[in-house]
Motif scaffolding. Sequence first.
Motif, PDB file in Angstrom:
ATOM      1  N   ALA A 164       1.140   8.865  -6.112  1.00 40.33           N
ATOM      2  CA  ALA A 164       1.132   7.818  -5.205  1.00 40.33           C
ATOM      3  C   ALA A 164       1.774   6.608  -6.099  1.00 40.33           C
ATOM      4  CB  ALA A 164      -0.277   7.137  -4.696  1.00 40.33           C
ATOM      5  N   ILE A 165       1.415   6.554  -7.467  1.00 41.88           N
ATOM      6  CA  ILE A 165       1.997   5.621  -8.522  1.00 41.88           C
ATOM      7  C   ILE A 165       3.727   5.861  -8.433  1.00 41.88           C
ATOM      8  CG2 ILE A 165       1.979   4.995 -10.783  1.00 41.88           C
ATOM      9  CD1 ILE A 165      -1.076   5.574 -10.667  1.00 41.88           C
ATOM     10  N   THR A 166       3.781   7.319  -8.500  1.00 42.00           N
ATOM     11  CA  THR A 166       5.382   7.545  -8.672  1.00 42.00           C
ATOM     12  C   THR A 166       6.020   7.128  -7.492  1.00 42.00           C
ATOM     13  OG1 THR A 166       4.629   9.457  -9.935  1.00 42.00           O
ATOM     14  CG2 THR A 166       6.975   9.761  -9.265  1.00 42.00           C
ATOM     15  N   LYS A 167       5.616   7.292  -6.464  1.00 39.07           N
ATOM     16  CA  LYS A 167       6.134   6.903  -5.339  1.00 39.07           C
ATOM     17  C   LYS A 167       6.361   5.177  -5.158  1.00 39.07           C
ATOM     18  CE  LYS A 167       5.789   7.523  -0.240  1.00 39.07           C
ATOM     19  NZ  LYS A 167       4.699   7.931   0.844  1.00 39.07           N
TER      20      LYS A 167
ATOM     21  N   GLN B 176       0.882  -1.091  -0.021  1.00 35.59           N
ATOM     22  CA  GLN B 176      -0.093  -0.047   0.046  1.00 35.59           C
ATOM     23  C   GLN B 176       0.820   1.237  -0.008  1.00 35.59           C
ATOM     24  OE1 GLN B 176      -3.661  -0.058   2.417  1.00 35.59           O
ATOM     25  NE2 GLN B 176      -3.192   2.039   3.262  1.00 35.59           N
ATOM     26  N   PHE B 177       0.340   2.234  -0.787  1.00 32.79           N
ATOM     27  CA  PHE B 177       1.231   3.581  -0.910  1.00 32.79           C
ATOM     28  C   PHE B 177       0.022   4.588  -0.918  1.00 32.79           C
ATOM     29  CE2 PHE B 177       4.251   0.606  -2.892  1.00 32.79           C
ATOM     30  CZ  PHE B 177       5.263   1.159  -2.482  1.00 32.79           C
ATOM     31  N   SER B 178       0.421   5.705  -0.130  1.00 31.86           N
ATOM     32  CA  SER B 178      -0.569   7.055  -0.227  1.00 31.86           C
ATOM     33  C   SER B 178       0.287   8.065  -0.558  1.00 31.86           C
ATOM     34  CB  SER B 178      -1.141   6.951   1.183  1.00 31.86           C
ATOM     35  OG  SER B 178      -0.105   7.337   2.180  1.00 31.86           O
ATOM     36  N   ALA B 179      -0.537   9.179  -1.062  1.00 29.19           N
ATOM     37  CA  ALA B 179       0.273  10.351  -1.371  1.00 29.19           C
ATOM     38  C   ALA B 179      -0.939  11.534  -1.647  1.00 29.19           C
ATOM     39  CB  ALA B 179       1.100  10.395  -2.696  1.00 29.19           C
ATOM     40  N   LYS B 180      -0.770  12.681  -2.076  1.00 29.44           N
ATOM     41  CA  LYS B 180      -1.697  13.670  -2.239  1.00 29.44           C
ATOM     42  C   LYS B 180      -2.768  13.397  -3.304  1.00 29.44           C
ATOM     43  CE  LYS B 180       0.714  17.650  -0.340  1.00 29.44           C
ATOM     44  NZ  LYS B 180       1.296  19.055  -0.817  1.00 29.44           N
ATOM     45  N   THR B 181      -2.108  13.054  -4.479  1.00 26.88           N
ATOM     46  CA  THR B 181      -2.692  12.244  -5.786  1.00 26.88           C
ATOM     47  C   THR B 181      -2.552  10.935  -6.120  1.00 26.88           C
ATOM     48  OG1 THR B 181      -1.285  13.248  -7.154  1.00 26.88           O
ATOM     49  CG2 THR B 181      -3.076  14.867  -6.528  1.00 26.88           C
TER      50      THR B 181
ATOM     51  N   ILE C 120      -3.144   3.697  -2.967  1.00 24.91           N
ATOM     52  CA  ILE C 120      -3.252   2.852  -3.814  1.00 24.91           C
ATOM     53  C   ILE C 120      -2.656   1.340  -3.432  1.00 24.91           C
ATOM     54  CG2 ILE C 120      -3.347   4.211  -5.900  1.00 24.91           C
ATOM     55  CD1 ILE C 120      -0.291   3.478  -6.063  1.00 24.91           C
ATOM     56  N   LYS C 121      -3.005   0.306  -3.934  1.00 17.76           N
ATOM     57  CA  LYS C 121      -2.206  -0.964  -3.612  1.00 17.76           C
ATOM     58  C   LYS C 121      -1.662  -1.633  -4.875  1.00 17.76           C
ATOM     59  CE  LYS C 121      -4.868  -2.865   0.345  1.00 17.76           C
ATOM     60  NZ  LYS C 121      -5.820  -4.056   0.762  1.00 17.76           N
TER      61      LYS C 121
END
Length: 317
Positions: free
Chosen positions: A15-18, A6-11, A52-53
């Motif tokens: 999150a995908i870039t992270k 799991q990842f989280s970000a502002k958009t 996102i996962k």
Amino acid sequence: MEDYIQFSAKTKSEAITKACIELGVSSDQLDIQVITEGSNGFFGIGSKPAIIKVRKVEPVSEEQEMKEIVETVKLDSFKEEALVSVKEEKKPEPVKQEKRETKPVSEKPRQPKPAKEKATKEKQPREPKKDFKESKQIREKAAKPVKPVKPAKPVEIITDPEEIKEVENRAKEFLRDVFASMNLGEVEITSEYNTTDGSLEVDFEGEDMGILIGKRGQTLDSLQYLTSLVVNKGKSNYIRVKLDTEDYRKRRKETLENLARGIAYKVRKTRKPVILEPMNPYERRIIHSALQGNKFVETVSEGEEPYRHVVVKLKRN
């Protein structure tokens, strides 16, 4: 099969870039599940992050990918040939024309309908209404103080042989000191000043030059930047420095161009955008240039340095 992470970000894009950075892959090699899209809220109040996962997808080998492309092209051409042959076989049968009885035409001539009166007053074109958002943006720009832009050093071609030699020696001495501190052993350094664009091209040869290249050329880029600072110290004109070894720059350019064409093909087939790994400005320009004339996809740069990346997506018709 790997578990989802799991990842989280502002958009969602961030999150995908992270996820791409942490897992060391591009977005086309990830199975992505969006939990929440995220929202900005009202003036930052009640904002929610995007979650996102993801999990890695086993990359398809280049040979297998090319085989799939060939098979797809063969299948498309076979369908077109089959369609043409079916059209040729089904020739239209002659249509039997039935004789219709003609009704007697009345001798009474038709009277022309009275034409509509034309408007005497011509409609004058209305002035387009000014967009509220556009005018608001103009007012905001006018209210903000403009920051003064620092003028860049002009690129001037050096013609004095002694000055060229002094610049080359300064670069070589700095690089020798760096190589000695790294215990690289004997490294042959050659340099040439290009009088067409005012750049200093430096090349070096030796054993285990992969250390100087680094991951995706990061060490070479850093060394090039430091050499540029040393060479241009105290100079009124700017000298562009280009470092290379074992033709890495040329090979990297060809690799990125091939990557760009492969990604463009995938985007066209899947109709989904692909986020590439973070790249420096020089490598991003190679991707943009490689797909500049493509009829089906377009490229944009997103994110902030050093995580700025290229996104390849379908063109909007």
